[in-house]
Write an enzyme that holds these catalytic residues in place. Structure first.
Site, PDB file in Angstrom:
ATOM      1  N   ARG A  31     -42.049 -23.978   6.852  1.00 36.82           N
ATOM      2  CA  ARG A  31     -41.469 -25.175   6.229  1.00 36.82           C
ATOM      3  C   ARG A  31     -40.237 -25.616   7.010  1.00 36.82           C
ATOM      4  O   ARG A  31     -39.323 -24.826   7.249  1.00 36.82           O
ATOM      5  CB  ARG A  31     -41.092 -24.878   4.778  1.00 36.82           C
ATOM      6  CG  ARG A  31     -40.264 -25.961   4.093  1.00 36.82           C
ATOM      7  CD  ARG A  31     -39.941 -25.564   2.662  1.00 36.82           C
ATOM      8  NE  ARG A  31     -39.033 -26.498   2.010  1.00 36.82           N
ATOM      9  CZ  ARG A  31     -37.795 -26.217   1.636  1.00 36.82           C
ATOM     10  NH1 ARG A  31     -37.277 -25.010   1.862  1.00 36.82           N
ATOM     11  NH2 ARG A  31     -37.040 -27.129   1.045  1.00 36.82           N
ATOM     12  N   LYS A 218     -43.973 -32.130  -4.578  1.00 36.37           N
ATOM     13  CA  LYS A 218     -43.028 -31.195  -5.196  1.00 36.37           C
ATOM     14  C   LYS A 218     -42.759 -31.639  -6.626  1.00 36.37           C
ATOM     15  O   LYS A 218     -42.235 -32.741  -6.843  1.00 36.37           O
ATOM     16  CB  LYS A 218     -41.737 -31.139  -4.378  1.00 36.37           C
ATOM     17  CG  LYS A 218     -41.942 -30.601  -2.969  1.00 36.37           C
ATOM     18  CD  LYS A 218     -40.739 -30.833  -2.085  1.00 36.37           C
ATOM     19  CE  LYS A 218     -39.541 -30.041  -2.528  1.00 36.37           C
ATOM     20  NZ  LYS A 218     -38.369 -30.272  -1.629  1.00 36.37           N
ATOM     21  N   THR A 276     -38.853 -21.269  -5.034  1.00 35.94           N
ATOM     22  CA  THR A 276     -37.451 -21.184  -5.473  1.00 35.94           C
ATOM     23  C   THR A 276     -37.089 -19.802  -6.029  1.00 35.94           C
ATOM     24  O   THR A 276     -37.646 -19.364  -7.038  1.00 35.94           O
ATOM     25  CB  THR A 276     -37.086 -22.252  -6.525  1.00 35.94           C
ATOM     26  OG1 THR A 276     -37.589 -23.528  -6.116  1.00 35.94           O
ATOM     27  CG2 THR A 276     -35.579 -22.348  -6.679  1.00 35.94           C
TER      28      THR A 276
END
Length: 472
Positions: A31, A218, A276
């Site tokens: 990423r 997202k 996350t």
């Protein structure tokens, strides 16, 4: 390596040596966070990833993550404001000045105009919370603090549960997207999506540039969760971005939201990433906490295709060790997942592709097959097979360079690029030849093949229409 690992690249991992170690440790997708840089910052990194890809001999996917409309305060006239519970403050444009209340500069006219009494507002990733008590005639908004803390310049601001007219793609995002396409990224993630229109806009920009790449949505806004069915119809991949989503919704609701999103993606055969703070303690520690280990495992057991690392690999002290630990956790979780697996027939309202995939998995179980080999142009048949979570390895054959990289998001799939497809037009023969030539298969090994075949013609099949048991 059934569950795919996404790793964010940063100062701790941007050397060619580290990238190679990360790939060897199990990373399938790298990423690139365009919130922390522009195209020029990633030229050398992309070149290094391509060199690593060639060296290890398997596809590696580069995902460009666009920053999106991060909503922030402006620059405070003072260094900071100490806020106490019950304190009143004014929110408004930076060029205004008032003396009656502490002032928070905010230059987003569309959002200011949409605010209503009773709206909740949070700053600093949820650390400070306010309620709108009055939208004044002079255009300023009166806030009342729900808790205490310190406000500084440029803090991020969120409006939990409130839809706004702010689009997901900013002008910066559009430029970054164009630059990323020129650099050769393999997938594009868009931030702060609210509706399916945001996805369509991104795809139109990609198509206008003459490209075709998977779009990763997202999920960071409650409005996106509310519109999940429509978004799933348009997107290629979904990311459960728990950082901002945990600000948008009460934290106790987050586990149920994660399960709901993953389940919806599984039913739609769309790959889903959980992201996350998965192993956040490993930024500074060589081992994760017990809670983090359980969190990663539960994501796999819930049905996640990918798990993502952010700070852990971008700026942590143990980037490679973190990936290795994550791989160990996912391997153990997969064993439990497959131990409790039950192959379920698709719902009656599903189409032929779902039932073909189900049939392939059923045959693989009955024949004790070593693998399922799916040949398709788009990779759709491999995604359908993956959604059934078979214990067999899934080999996805495709001659399409876009699909080969998109398949790195799909659980259990090993992408195989078909070179020189014009030499053999038959998808079935290509799949049989792969099994025959691959060292992964021993003589008398059984495999189940799914492919598209047109009898008596070299025309391109319209989709998967064949399931076959094949012994080497």
């Amino acid at each position: 390596m059934r569950t795919k690992i996404v790793a964010t690249i940063g100062p701790a991992s941007n050397s060619k040596e580290k990238l190679h170690e990360l790939a060897e440790a199990g990373v399938s997708v790298f990423r690139l966070n365009f919130s922390h840089g522009g195209a020029a910052d990633f030229v050398a990194i992309i070149q290094s990833i391509r060199e690593v890809e060639a060296a290890i001999g398997r596809p590696i996917t580069i995902m460009q993550d666009l920053s999106g409309p991060k909503i922030r305060l402006g620059v405070l006239p003072e260094t900071s404001i100490t806020v106490t519970k019950g304190m009143e403050l004014l929110l408004g444009p930076s060029d205004r000045h008032v003396d009656d209340f502490p002032y928070l500069p905010f230059d987003h006219d569309v959002i200011l105009e949409s605010l209503e009494s009773g709206d909740r507002m949070v700053l600093a990733d949820g650390g400070l919370q306010f309620v709108v008590t009055e939208c004044r005639a002079d255009g300023l908004v009166l806030l009342k603090a729900d808790n205490s803390g310190i406000v500084t310049s440029r803090k991020g601001l969120a409006l939990p549960g409130k839809a706004t007219k702010v689009r997901a793609l900013t002008e910066k995002d559009k430029k970054d997207l164009a630059d990323g396409l020129k650099l050769g990224v393999d997938a594009v993630a868009i931030s702060y999506v609210q509706t399916a229109d945001d996805v369509r806009e991104a795809k139109e920009l990609i198509a206008a540039a003459g490209k075709s790449l998977p779009v990763v949505v997202k999920l960071e806004r409650q409005s996106a969760v509310d519109n999940l069915a429509e978004i799933l119809h348009e997107t290629d991949v979904v990311m459960v971005a728990r950082g901002d989503l945990g600000v948008e919704c009460p934290l106790p609701h987050l586990p149920a939201l994660q399960k709901h999103i993953i389940s919806a993606c599984n039913k739609a055969s769309k790959p889903v990433i959980v992201a996350t703070q998965m192993l956040l303690s490993m930024v500074n520690s060589p081992a994760p906490t017990r809670a983090e280990t359980t969190d990663v495992a539960n994501a796999v057991l819930d049905g996640a295709d990918c798990v993502m690392l952010s700070e852990e690999t971008a700026m942590g002290n143990f980037p490679v060790e973190t990936v290795r630990y994550m791989r160990r956790i996912t391997d153990e979780a997969e064993r439990l997942l497959l131990l409790n697996r039950k192959l379920e027939e698709p719902d009656s309202d599903k189409g032929i592709p779902e039932f073909l995939a189900y049939s392939a998995c059923l045959l693989a179980d009955k024949a004790s097959a070593k693998a399922i080999v799916s040949h398709s142009l788009s990779g759709s048949s491999a995604r359908q097979v993956s959604a059934r979570r078979p214990p067999q390895s899934i080999y996805a054959l495709t001659p399409d360079p876009v699909s080969i990289k998109a398949l790195n998001f799909v659980w259990g799939v090993r992408p195989v690029f078909v070179e020189n497809p014009q030499e053999e037009p038959s998808h079935l023969i290509r799949a049989e030849s792969f099994i025959h030539d691959s060292p992964d298969f021993e003589p008398d090994d059984c495999a189940v093949i799914t492919a598209g075949q047109v009898k008596g013609s070299s025309a391109t099949p319209r989709g998967t229409n064949l399931v076959k048991i094949y012994w080497k």
